[in-house]
Write an enzyme that holds these catalytic residues in place. Structure first.
Site, PDB file in Angstrom:
ATOM      1  N   GLN A 103     -57.298   2.463 -52.205  1.00 41.66           N
ATOM      2  CA  GLN A 103     -56.617   2.390 -53.501  1.00 41.66           C
ATOM      3  C   GLN A 103     -56.375   0.935 -53.889  1.00 41.66           C
ATOM      4  O   GLN A 103     -55.817   0.655 -54.944  1.00 41.66           O
ATOM      5  CB  GLN A 103     -55.275   3.128 -53.421  1.00 41.66           C
ATOM      6  CG  GLN A 103     -55.426   4.601 -53.054  1.00 41.66           C
ATOM      7  CD  GLN A 103     -54.102   5.235 -52.651  1.00 41.66           C
ATOM      8  OE1 GLN A 103     -53.391   5.793 -53.471  1.00 41.66           O
ATOM      9  NE2 GLN A 103     -53.755   5.128 -51.383  1.00 41.66           N
ATOM     10  N   ASN A 104     -56.774   0.014 -53.012  1.00 43.60           N
ATOM     11  CA  ASN A 104     -56.545  -1.411 -53.283  1.00 43.60           C
ATOM     12  C   ASN A 104     -57.636  -1.959 -54.198  1.00 43.60           C
ATOM     13  O   ASN A 104     -58.793  -1.563 -54.098  1.00 43.60           O
ATOM     14  CB  ASN A 104     -56.508  -2.197 -51.969  1.00 43.60           C
ATOM     15  CG  ASN A 104     -55.382  -1.716 -51.070  1.00 43.60           C
ATOM     16  OD1 ASN A 104     -54.374  -1.217 -51.561  1.00 43.60           O
ATOM     17  ND2 ASN A 104     -55.551  -1.853 -49.766  1.00 43.60           N
ATOM     18  N   ASP A 106     -58.164  -5.348 -54.492  1.00 46.45           N
ATOM     19  CA  ASP A 106     -58.353  -6.764 -54.157  1.00 46.45           C
ATOM     20  C   ASP A 106     -59.699  -7.091 -53.524  1.00 46.45           C
ATOM     21  O   ASP A 106     -60.006  -8.266 -53.300  1.00 46.45           O
ATOM     22  CB  ASP A 106     -57.217  -7.239 -53.239  1.00 46.45           C
ATOM     23  CG  ASP A 106     -57.009  -6.311 -52.052  1.00 46.45           C
ATOM     24  OD1 ASP A 106     -58.015  -5.872 -51.459  1.00 46.45           O
ATOM     25  OD2 ASP A 106     -55.844  -6.021 -51.721  1.00 46.45           O
ATOM     26  N   HIS A 121     -59.701   2.753 -57.133  1.00 48.92           N
ATOM     27  CA  HIS A 121     -58.986   2.215 -58.298  1.00 48.92           C
ATOM     28  C   HIS A 121     -59.671   0.986 -58.893  1.00 48.92           C
ATOM     29  O   HIS A 121     -59.062   0.242 -59.661  1.00 48.92           O
ATOM     30  CB  HIS A 121     -57.532   1.888 -57.920  1.00 48.92           C
ATOM     31  CG  HIS A 121     -56.707   3.117 -57.661  1.00 48.92           C
ATOM     32  ND1 HIS A 121     -55.436   3.069 -57.161  1.00 48.92           N
ATOM     33  CD2 HIS A 121     -56.986   4.429 -57.844  1.00 48.92           C
ATOM     34  CE1 HIS A 121     -54.963   4.310 -57.038  1.00 48.92           C
ATOM     35  NE2 HIS A 121     -55.886   5.147 -57.434  1.00 48.92           N
ATOM     36  N   CYS A 129     -66.707  -3.250 -70.139  1.00 52.40           N
ATOM     37  CA  CYS A 129     -66.495  -3.183 -71.577  1.00 52.40           C
ATOM     38  C   CYS A 129     -65.486  -2.074 -71.871  1.00 52.40           C
ATOM     39  O   CYS A 129     -65.634  -0.957 -71.381  1.00 52.40           O
ATOM     40  CB  CYS A 129     -67.826  -2.900 -72.269  1.00 52.40           C
ATOM     41  SG  CYS A 129     -67.644  -2.604 -74.043  1.00 52.40           S
ATOM     42  N   GLY A 189     -51.331   2.711 -44.344  1.00 51.08           N
ATOM     43  CA  GLY A 189     -50.616   1.809 -45.256  1.00 51.08           C
ATOM     44  C   GLY A 189     -50.476   2.355 -46.660  1.00 51.08           C
ATOM     45  O   GLY A 189     -50.462   1.594 -47.624  1.00 51.08           O
ATOM     46  N   ASN A 215     -48.092   3.786 -40.714  1.00 50.09           N
ATOM     47  CA  ASN A 215     -47.197   3.239 -41.729  1.00 50.09           C
ATOM     48  C   ASN A 215     -45.917   2.777 -41.040  1.00 50.09           C
ATOM     49  O   ASN A 215     -45.463   3.436 -40.114  1.00 50.09           O
ATOM     50  CB  ASN A 215     -46.868   4.325 -42.771  1.00 50.09           C
ATOM     51  CG  ASN A 215     -46.534   3.735 -44.123  1.00 50.09           C
ATOM     52  OD1 ASN A 215     -45.529   3.045 -44.278  1.00 50.09           O
ATOM     53  ND2 ASN A 215     -47.377   3.976 -45.094  1.00 50.09           N
TER      54      ASN A 215
HETATM   55 ZN   LIG Z   1     -69.722  -3.187 -74.851  1.00 56.58          ZN
END
Ligand SMILES: [Zn+2]
Length: 256
Positions: A103-104, A106, A121, A129, A189, A215
């Site tokens: 879900q990170n 980075d 994510h 776009c 985590g 966790n």
């Molecule tokens: Zn476009």
């Protein structure tokens, strides 16, 4: 290292042919990556997350949203993968069917060397776009914020999933198929509170997977876990991989 890892959890992983891992902010924490809320310092404190990370917020003030992500990228730019990331690279090499769902946003799992993975994510380093939804790698810098799509002239936006946005069907199907087949499902985590990740532990359980949670604290997934291991990801995951007898190739290259 004084992490209490149940022998049966290690044995379940060693015997597993198919493993699915779900990771969240706790893995990035060891790299000093601030969460969304932790990034809301200074002038950013005044904004509601709906102004900064929803399609509606972007339509109201696309400049503000673009600048928010420029700020977050700046906060993340020095972050490097930690030992938890590298340990998961070693685990991937040792398990016949492996899928890492993060879900990170980075990009640190990829930077560490994970390849059988889904960035559920999105990734803050990528751009797409707003109108067409397609990835855009380069554009003309005209000084306009946000910059414009070279194909259609629409606004560009970060390639991350905002509040209220769905995850693509392809991604959900890939995750769901792997979870249903998995022998062991690890929640690392993450409290797995947000949809759709919130449904993953239950899906795994219904299909007879063993569930391991890593966790520092109890989470909503704890009651479904066969084993809960308390500690930070950077402490527990490398120790778990060591106990599984997996060669620590990525770990050692990272100095772990
Ligand atoms: Zn476009």
């Amino acid at each position: 290292m004084s992490v209490a890892i149940p022998e049966q959890a290690v044995a379940a992983l060693v015997a597993a042919e198919r493993v699915v891992i779900l990771t969240g902010a706790g893995v990035s924490a060891g790299s000093g990556v601030p969460t969304f809320r932790e990034s809301q310092t200074g002038d950013w404190q005044q904004y509601d997350p709906r102004d900064l990370a929803t399609p509606q917020g972007f339509m109201r003030n696309s400049r503000l949203v673009w600048e928010w992500y420029t700020w977050r990228r700046k906060l993340m730019e020095r972050a490097k993968p930690n030992l938890a990331h590298y340990a998961l690279v070693d685990m991937e090499q040792a398990i016949p069917e492996f899928l890492l769902i993060t879900q990170n946003i980075d990009g640190l799992h990829w930077a560490a060397g994970s390849r059988d993975m889904i960035e559920m994510h999105g990734n803050i380093a990528r751009t797409k776009c707003f109108d067409e939804g397609i990835p855009v790698d380069s554009w003309e810098e005209t000084g306009e914020i946000p910059p414009h799509c070279p194909h259609c002239g629409g606004n560009l936006r970060p390639d991350v999933v905002w509040f209220g946005e769905g995850i693509s069907t392809n991604v959900l199907n890939q995750a769901g198929t792997a979870i249903k087949k998995s022998d062991v499902f690890l929640c690392i985590g993450t409290a797995a509170m947000a949809a759709p990740a919130a449904s993953f532990p239950l899906l795994a359980k219904r299909n007879a997977a063993r569930i391991i949670e890593i966790n520092p604290e109890q989470t909503a997934s704890t009651m479904m876990a066969d084993w809960s291991i308390r500690g930070t990801c950077a402490e527990v995951v490398p120790e778990l991989v060591r106990r599984m007898g997996i060669p620590p190739i990525a770990l050692e290259s990272a100095g772990g």
